[in-house]
Design a protein around this motif. Structure first.
Motif, PDB file in Angstrom:
ATOM      1  N   UNK A 110      36.331  51.567  27.069  1.00 39.38           N
ATOM      2  CA  UNK A 110      37.371  52.212  26.263  1.00 39.38           C
ATOM      3  C   UNK A 110      38.716  52.212  26.991  1.00 39.38           C
ATOM      4  N   UNK A 111      38.685  52.389  28.309  1.00 41.08           N
ATOM      5  CA  UNK A 111      39.916  52.307  29.094  1.00 41.08           C
ATOM      6  C   UNK A 111      40.526  50.916  28.942  1.00 41.08           C
ATOM      7  N   UNK A 112      39.696  49.904  29.080  1.00 42.31           N
ATOM      8  CA  UNK A 112      40.182  48.527  28.983  1.00 42.31           C
ATOM      9  C   UNK A 112      40.802  48.267  27.616  1.00 42.31           C
ATOM     10  N   UNK A 121      52.541  48.905  28.476  1.00 39.41           N
ATOM     11  CA  UNK A 121      53.186  50.194  28.704  1.00 39.41           C
ATOM     12  C   UNK A 121      52.410  51.089  29.666  1.00 39.41           C
ATOM     13  N   UNK A 122      51.214  50.659  30.062  1.00 37.77           N
ATOM     14  CA  UNK A 122      50.373  51.482  30.930  1.00 37.77           C
ATOM     15  C   UNK A 122      50.984  51.598  32.316  1.00 37.77           C
ATOM     16  N   UNK A 123      51.208  52.833  32.743  1.00 40.44           N
ATOM     17  CA  UNK A 123      51.747  53.083  34.073  1.00 40.44           C
ATOM     18  C   UNK A 123      50.678  53.377  35.106  1.00 40.44           C
ATOM     19  N   UNK A 124      49.538  53.940  34.654  1.00 39.67           N
ATOM     20  CA  UNK A 124      48.449  54.277  35.575  1.00 39.67           C
ATOM     21  C   UNK A 124      47.230  54.715  34.773  1.00 39.67           C
ATOM     22  N   UNK A 125      46.104  54.739  35.450  1.00 43.44           N
ATOM     23  CA  UNK A 125      44.862  55.299  34.910  1.00 43.44           C
ATOM     24  C   UNK A 125      44.553  56.558  35.716  1.00 43.44           C
ATOM     25  N   UNK A 126      44.275  57.637  35.016  1.00 43.22           N
ATOM     26  CA  UNK A 126      43.947  58.925  35.647  1.00 43.22           C
ATOM     27  C   UNK A 126      42.530  59.320  35.248  1.00 43.22           C
ATOM     28  N   UNK A 127      41.592  59.159  36.170  1.00 41.27           N
ATOM     29  CA  UNK A 127      40.209  59.554  35.908  1.00 41.27           C
ATOM     30  C   UNK A 127      39.982  61.013  36.250  1.00 41.27           C
ATOM     31  N   UNK A 153      38.003  51.250  39.681  1.00 36.51           N
ATOM     32  CA  UNK A 153      38.754  50.600  40.761  1.00 36.51           C
ATOM     33  C   UNK A 153      38.850  49.096  40.529  1.00 36.51           C
ATOM     34  N   UNK A 154      37.749  48.499  40.114  1.00 34.76           N
ATOM     35  CA  UNK A 154      37.755  47.052  39.853  1.00 34.76           C
ATOM     36  C   UNK A 154      38.684  46.709  38.696  1.00 34.76           C
ATOM     37  N   UNK A 155      38.584  47.479  37.604  1.00 39.91           N
ATOM     38  CA  UNK A 155      39.441  47.237  36.443  1.00 39.91           C
ATOM     39  C   UNK A 155      40.907  47.397  36.816  1.00 39.91           C
ATOM     40  N   UNK A 156      41.224  48.470  37.538  1.00 45.44           N
ATOM     41  CA  UNK A 156      42.617  48.724  37.915  1.00 45.44           C
ATOM     42  C   UNK A 156      43.151  47.610  38.809  1.00 45.44           C
ATOM     43  N   UNK A 157      42.334  47.140  39.743  1.00 47.24           N
ATOM     44  CA  UNK A 157      42.764  46.063  40.629  1.00 47.24           C
ATOM     45  C   UNK A 157      42.976  44.765  39.846  1.00 47.24           C
ATOM     46  N   UNK A 170      47.039  47.876  37.911  1.00 47.12           N
ATOM     47  CA  UNK A 170      47.461  49.199  37.440  1.00 47.12           C
ATOM     48  C   UNK A 170      47.053  50.255  38.466  1.00 47.12           C
ATOM     49  N   UNK A 171      47.939  51.166  38.847  1.00 44.90           N
ATOM     50  CA  UNK A 171      47.553  52.247  39.763  1.00 44.90           C
ATOM     51  C   UNK A 171      46.432  53.112  39.173  1.00 44.90           C
ATOM     52  N   UNK A 172      45.567  53.601  40.047  1.00 48.23           N
ATOM     53  CA  UNK A 172      44.442  54.447  39.647  1.00 48.23           C
ATOM     54  C   UNK A 172      44.410  55.670  40.550  1.00 48.23           C
ATOM     55  N   UNK A 173      44.339  56.850  39.948  1.00 49.81           N
ATOM     56  CA  UNK A 173      44.160  58.075  40.727  1.00 49.81           C
ATOM     57  C   UNK A 173      43.231  59.011  39.974  1.00 49.81           C
TER      58      UNK A 173
END
Length: 411
Positions: free
Chosen positions: A130-132, A138-144, A158-162, A166-169
């Motif tokens: 769903x994140x993908x 326009x995505x600036x980051x993913x916040x889990x 982490x794999x998807x963000x890399x 896209x930054x992931x925190x």
């Protein structure tokens, strides 16, 4: 122990508890040790601005999280914002809606746009597919968000963000001391953010922290949390998000008790599981026995198709008995102001789960007899759910009729 519908406080019986039994009551600490630390701070006359207690607290949190850096903050909301500023985030922040509203508010306050993504119903955490699907230019980051101490699929994220650059925190407010595939929460993504609010498994009265292995990022966050002060009178911009020495004294004393607190929570959890085992339509949310968990939350899932009583009415029933349970988290963020109007979205898995779950009291202030009484009420609600629901509806209708009658002229 109540065994009949007529015994319930919502129908005129006496409450099961003399005083309110709450979700999120502060855990027990060694008060003398806390006061020793406070007296030491007062004697040293260093009460803020990164004093020795704050530095010690940061070192112990970093060590517990298995990372090099910890920046202690006044709360977790500010910690999330500090990372967003340090990383220069812009645009849309993908996040779950099944989280405390502060997760979304922290981003919106900075002018970022929360984009709510549906979850995996089984875990309550972000679903990677769903994140993908909602990633865009326009995505600036993913916040889990690690919900209830259940670690979200951090390695997959982490794999998807890399792959997508896209930054992931992570909002790890619920997950201090928890692990995923043997990795301790704290080292996933660019940073993770802990909450040390009074209701949390480790409390600094009101506190938070940014933890990371990125030394340069930690340096930037540390500057931003103190007005942007970089030394030698250089103020590059920032805010005041420091933790006080009093907060650190509490945090250190709470860390001292962490092992005992987790052990007590786990005993509470096992008793809930034993007492509710086999109750049709009521399930205790499970934690992976192969991982470490802080057992900070005991969450029950109520299937009203089976029990004949929905989560909201179970909450009302418990409240009448002086048991203050919490619907963590309902309504979810996308159903609340201002997000409902700004970005209307349908999240069926989130909405399904959020309408069924209820946090029940645990922590070191909750004892075994408390839990047995709470579970007795839940068993009665599940066994007599349709009777309770029908009687409650009739009672509410009668109350409405009486109110209307007495509101007429001449009465």
């Amino acid at each position: 122990m109540k065994r009949a519908v007529n015994d319930l406080a919502m129908f005129g019986g006496s409450p099961a508890f003399l005083r309110p039994l709450l979700v999120g009551r502060p855990n027990k600490i060694d008060r003398s040790r806390f006061l020793d630390r406070m007296n030491w701070a007062l004697d040293n006359q260093w009460l803020s601005n990164g004093g020795p207690l704050v530095r010690e607290f940061e070192e112990r949190v970093a060590d517990s999280a298995g990372v090099r850096n910890c920046v202690a903050t006044c709360n977790a909301t500010a910690a999330l914002q500090l990372y967003a500023r340090a990383a220069g985030l812009t645009g849309e922040i993908i996040m779950p809606s099944l989280t405390f509203i502060a997760t979304a508010h922290a981003m919106r306050w900075l002018g970022l746009k929360p984009v709510f993504c549906d979850i995996d119903r089984e875990t309550g955490c972000l679903d990677v597919s769903n994140v993908e699907a909602v990633l865009s230019e326009h995505t600036g980051a993913i916040l889990g968000v690690h919900l209830w101490g259940r670690v979200c699929p951090a390695e997959d994220l982490e794999k998807l963000a890399a792959d997508r650059g896209v930054p992931l925190f992570f909002d790890a407010a619920h997950a201090f001391g928890c692990t995923s595939f043997g990795r301790t929460v704290g080292g996933f993504g660019a940073v993770e953010v802990f909450s040390f609010h009074a209701t949390k498994v480790v409390s600094a009265f009101e506190g938070g922290a940014v933890v990371t292995d990125d030394d340069e990022l930690a340096k930037q966050v540390r500057a931003l949390h103190n007005f942007g002060f970089g030394g030698h009178g250089n103020f590059a911009g920032g805010t005041n998000a420091k933790l006080s020495e009093a907060g650190a004294a509490m945090g250190l004393t709470s860390l001292d008790a962490f092992g005992e607190t987790v052990a007590h929570n786990q005993e509470n959890y096992e008793l809930y599981r034993s007492e509710l085992d086999g109750v049709p339509g009521v399930d205790l949310v499970e934690f992976d026995s192969h991982e470490h968990n802080n057992y900070q939350y005991a969450i029950i899932d109520i299937d009203d198709d089976v029990t004949g009583i929905d989560r909201n009415l179970v909450q009302e029933l418990l409240l009448a008995e002086q048991v203050v349970a919490k619907p963590y988290f309902s309504p979810s963020c996308h159903e609340q102001t201002p997000y409902r109007a700004e970005n209307p979205v349908s999240l069926p898995e989130t909405e399904y789960l959020s309408r069924r779950v209820l946090a029940v009291p645990t922590g070191t202030q909750t004892n075994r007899e408390d839990i047995r009484r709470v579970c007795g009420l839940i068993r009665l609600a599940a066994a007599e759910g349709r009777t309770i629901s029908d009687r409650w509806r009739r009672q509410k209708c009668l109350d409405s009729e009486m109110s209307a009658k007495h509101g007429q002229p001449g009465h």
